[in-house]
Design a protein around this motif. Structure first.
Motif, PDB file in Angstrom:
ATOM      1  N   ALA A   1       0.866  -1.182   0.000  1.00  0.00           N
ATOM      2  CA  ALA A   1       0.000   0.000   0.000  1.00  0.00           C
ATOM      3  C   ALA A   1       0.899   1.227   0.000  1.00  0.00           C
ATOM      4  N   TRP A   2       0.627   2.143  -0.914  1.00  0.00           N
ATOM      5  CA  TRP A   2       1.406   3.380  -1.028  1.00  0.00           C
ATOM      6  C   TRP A   2       0.550   4.530  -0.516  1.00  0.00           C
ATOM      7  N   TYR A   3       1.008   5.188   0.544  1.00  0.00           N
ATOM      8  CA  TYR A   3       0.318   6.354   1.087  1.00  0.00           C
ATOM      9  C   TYR A   3       1.084   7.595   0.643  1.00  0.00           C
ATOM     10  N   ARG A   4       0.566   8.232  -0.388  1.00  0.00           N
ATOM     11  CA  ARG A   4       1.234   9.387  -0.978  1.00  0.00           C
ATOM     12  C   ARG A   4       0.821  10.661  -0.243  1.00  0.00           C
ATOM     13  N   VAL A   5       1.795  11.493   0.097  1.00  0.00           N
ATOM     14  CA  VAL A   5       1.536  12.746   0.801  1.00  0.00           C
ATOM     15  C   VAL A   5       1.802  13.905  -0.159  1.00  0.00           C
ATOM     16  N   THR A   6       0.806  14.751  -0.341  1.00  0.00           N
ATOM     17  CA  THR A   6       0.955  15.923  -1.200  1.00  0.00           C
ATOM     18  C   THR A   6       0.532  17.171  -0.437  1.00  0.00           C
ATOM     19  N   CYS A   7       0.957  18.317  -0.941  1.00  0.00           N
ATOM     20  CA  CYS A   7       0.623  19.600  -0.336  1.00  0.00           C
ATOM     21  C   CYS A   7      -0.083  20.449  -1.377  1.00  0.00           C
ATOM     22  N   ASP A   8      -1.190  21.101  -0.980  1.00  0.00           N
ATOM     23  CA  ASP A   8      -1.990  21.838  -1.952  1.00  0.00           C
ATOM     24  C   ASP A   8      -1.539  23.281  -2.140  1.00  0.00           C
TER      25      ASP A   8
ATOM     26  N   LEU B   1       6.266  12.417   7.510  1.00  0.00           N
ATOM     27  CA  LEU B   1       6.623  11.075   7.059  1.00  0.00           C
ATOM     28  C   LEU B   1       7.432  10.302   8.093  1.00  0.00           C
ATOM     29  N   PHE B   2       8.423  10.959   8.683  1.00  0.00           N
ATOM     30  CA  PHE B   2       9.222  10.254   9.687  1.00  0.00           C
ATOM     31  C   PHE B   2       8.445  10.113  10.992  1.00  0.00           C
ATOM     32  N   GLY B   3       7.508  11.047  11.230  1.00  0.00           N
ATOM     33  CA  GLY B   3       6.629  10.913  12.391  1.00  0.00           C
ATOM     34  C   GLY B   3       5.715   9.712  12.261  1.00  0.00           C
ATOM     35  N   CYS B   4       5.273   9.397  11.039  1.00  0.00           N
ATOM     36  CA  CYS B   4       4.436   8.212  10.828  1.00  0.00           C
ATOM     37  C   CYS B   4       5.191   6.936  11.194  1.00  0.00           C
ATOM     38  N   VAL B   5       6.471   6.917  10.901  1.00  0.00           N
ATOM     39  CA  VAL B   5       7.290   5.747  11.262  1.00  0.00           C
ATOM     40  C   VAL B   5       7.334   5.609  12.783  1.00  0.00           C
ATOM     41  N   THR B   6       7.573   6.727  13.470  1.00  0.00           N
ATOM     42  CA  THR B   6       7.625   6.711  14.930  1.00  0.00           C
ATOM     43  C   THR B   6       6.296   6.277  15.531  1.00  0.00           C
ATOM     44  N   MET B   7       5.207   6.843  15.017  1.00  0.00           N
ATOM     45  CA  MET B   7       3.900   6.540  15.587  1.00  0.00           C
ATOM     46  C   MET B   7       3.417   5.144  15.226  1.00  0.00           C
TER      47      MET B   7
ATOM     48  N   LEU C   1       4.719   6.908   2.129  1.00  0.00           N
ATOM     49  CA  LEU C   1       4.996   5.844   3.083  1.00  0.00           C
ATOM     50  C   LEU C   1       4.506   4.558   2.438  1.00  0.00           C
ATOM     51  N   VAL C   2       5.390   3.568   2.313  1.00  0.00           N
ATOM     52  CA  VAL C   2       5.060   2.308   1.643  1.00  0.00           C
ATOM     53  C   VAL C   2       5.033   1.202   2.695  1.00  0.00           C
ATOM     54  N   ILE C   3       3.911   0.486   2.742  1.00  0.00           N
ATOM     55  CA  ILE C   3       3.712  -0.536   3.774  1.00  0.00           C
ATOM     56  C   ILE C   3       3.183  -1.816   3.118  1.00  0.00           C
ATOM     57  N   PRO C   4       3.699  -2.996   3.489  1.00  0.00           N
ATOM     58  CA  PRO C   4       3.140  -4.251   2.963  1.00  0.00           C
ATOM     59  C   PRO C   4       1.658  -4.372   3.307  1.00  0.00           C
TER      60      PRO C   4
ATOM     61  N   THR D   1       8.627  -1.508  14.999  1.00  0.00           N
ATOM     62  CA  THR D   1       8.667  -0.933  13.667  1.00  0.00           C
ATOM     63  C   THR D   1       7.907  -1.837  12.704  1.00  0.00           C
ATOM     64  N   VAL D   2       7.058  -1.241  11.870  1.00  0.00           N
ATOM     65  CA  VAL D   2       6.247  -2.033  10.935  1.00  0.00           C
ATOM     66  C   VAL D   2       7.175  -2.711   9.927  1.00  0.00           C
ATOM     67  N   PRO D   3       7.219  -4.035   9.899  1.00  0.00           N
ATOM     68  CA  PRO D   3       8.164  -4.748   9.030  1.00  0.00           C
ATOM     69  C   PRO D   3       7.868  -4.504   7.554  1.00  0.00           C
ATOM     70  N   GLY D   4       8.944  -4.323   6.783  1.00  0.00           N
ATOM     71  CA  GLY D   4       8.799  -4.166   5.343  1.00  0.00           C
ATOM     72  C   GLY D   4       8.396  -2.780   4.888  1.00  0.00           C
ATOM     73  N   SER D   5       8.261  -1.831   5.807  1.00  0.00           N
ATOM     74  CA  SER D   5       7.850  -0.480   5.415  1.00  0.00           C
ATOM     75  C   SER D   5       9.065   0.341   5.011  1.00  0.00           C
ATOM     76  N   ARG D   6       8.821   1.397   4.234  1.00  0.00           N
ATOM     77  CA  ARG D   6       9.890   2.299   3.832  1.00  0.00           C
ATOM     78  C   ARG D   6       9.303   3.677   3.523  1.00  0.00           C
ATOM     79  N   VAL D   7      10.179   4.674   3.476  1.00  0.00           N
ATOM     80  CA  VAL D   7       9.777   6.050   3.192  1.00  0.00           C
ATOM     81  C   VAL D   7      10.393   6.478   1.872  1.00  0.00           C
ATOM     82  N   LEU D   8       9.583   7.066   1.007  1.00  0.00           N
ATOM     83  CA  LEU D   8      10.055   7.630  -0.250  1.00  0.00           C
ATOM     84  C   LEU D   8      10.030   9.156  -0.153  1.00  0.00           C
ATOM     85  N   ARG D   9      11.094   9.789  -0.635  1.00  0.00           N
ATOM     86  CA  ARG D   9      11.155  11.249  -0.638  1.00  0.00           C
ATOM     87  C   ARG D   9      11.508  11.737  -2.034  1.00  0.00           C
TER      88      ARG D   9
END
Length: 356
Positions: free
Chosen positions: A129-136, A151-157, A201-204, A165-173
């Motif tokens: 699942a790809w959670y894309r973050v955009t700004c308007d 994005l890095f806060g999502c990893v912490t939370m 944020l990419v999560i299995p 840590t959610v296994p297999g997740s990663r952050v794209l910038r």
């Protein structure tokens, strides 16, 4: 084309995030109180779950914080400090969700409450699942800071929610890796890939079924309803008068001059008056509304005497404050304090405010 920070709708930023950033600055040797005062913000008003700071003041504070601390990675540092209860009703709703997937769905739906101009959209590709973050809009110097914190806060939370840590997740910038990032890479427990075409944020997909440690069906339902109400209220409060009030609420010194508020909102004094008049409001009436609400809070929640409260609210003396308070409420401050110690003083839409 995205709107600029000066021209687009300003829904404000939760004051509590600037309070947290100020505390962080203190730990790295920056005089955070002096910095807040120079931006025109009252340090004593930021530790609130309800108040919001205008986007322009938030941007100025963050920009000065980065410059004066010499630390462009403040957004990543803030991300490590973000605890779910700081996010108000949204934090509670997320914490009480049954699964990680439902928590992310809530975060996506109600993100406007915490980061007004960010949007999250989901797409599923293969096993992820790809959670894309955009700004308007163009947030200027604030944008990189917010994207780092988001994005890095999502990893912490995510780790707070599931216990690991959610296994297999990663952050794209998107964009090139900034020079400062190498100092933080080892502190981020998931892979981070710069040079991507999007911020995400990419999560299995399999991880979305992970249970939340704090799951509570009843609390989840009630806090989601609170999020709906808060989102409706925030949208309704998008008028110019609300923007002016938002600046007044967190200003130092208090009450602020009309010229100072106009400058903060990037309009002339004449334009500010005209736009308020179009909404059947006035600058003085908004100041008085904030004064009344703050007076009630101080009378009920502190042991300050009338002279101290008068000084805090910008009156010459206790007599002037007493006359104004009695005119607003029909009661003296002492009588109000005696009669209303419980329940807590109502919020911004209280019956007291309605009397003005």
């Amino acid at each position: 084309m995205r709107a600029s920070i000066a021209t687009a709708q300003d829904l404000g930023m939760p004051a509590i995030y600037l309070h947290l950033l100020a505390e962080l600055l203190n730990t790295i040797g920056v005089d955070e109180r002096d910095l807040l005062l120079r931006v025109g913000l009252d340090p004593n008003r930021l530790n609130s779950a309800d108040l919001r700071v205008s986007q322009s003041q938030a941007s100025e504070f963050v920009t000065r914080a980065i410059i004066e601390s010499g630390e462009p990675g403040l957004g990543i540092m803030l991300a490590r400090e973000l605890k779910l209860p700081l996010h108000g009703a949204l934090g509670t709703a997320v914490m009480s969700s049954p699964t990680l997937g439902e928590a992310l769905e809530l975060m996506s739906r109600y993100l406007t409450l915490r980061a007004p101009h960010l949007h999250v959209t989901r797409r599923d590709t293969g096993a992820h699942a790809w959670y894309r973050v955009t700004c308007d809009r163009d947030l200027g110097p604030l944008q990189g800071f917010i994207m780092d914190a988001m994005l890095f806060g999502c990893v912490t939370m995510g780790a707070q929610l599931t216990g690991a840590t959610v296994p297999g997740s990663r952050v794209l910038r998107s964009g090139n890796e900034p020079n400062y990032f190498h100092r933080f890479r080892q502190q981020i427990p998931v892979p981070v890939e710069y040079g991507a075409t999007e911020d995400a944020l990419v999560i299995p997909l399999s991880a979305l079924d992970m249970p939340i440690r704090f799951s509570d069906d009843q609390l989840a339902a009630s806090s989601r309803a609170q999020c709906e109400d808060a989102l409706k209220e925030l949208t309704e409060d998008a008028g110019f008068a609300c923007r002016v009030r938002r600046v007044i609420e967190t200003s130092h010194p208090f009450p602020p001059k009309l010229a100072r508020v106009a400058g903060t909102l990037f309009v002339s004094e004449r334009t500010l008056k005209r736009r308020l008049q179009e909404e059947e409001a006035s600058f003085q009436n908004l100041v008085d509304q904030v004064r009344l609400d703050r007076a009630g809070e101080l009378l009920q929640n502190t042991g300050m005497n009338l002279s101290q409260i008068a000084d805090t609210l910008g009156y010459a003396d206790a007599a002037n404050f007493t006359r104004a308070f009695k005119r607003w409420t029909g009661k003296s401050p002492s009588q109000y304090r005696a009669e209303t110690l419980k329940p807590p003083f109502p919020g911004r839409h209280s019956s007291l405010t309605a009397r003005l």
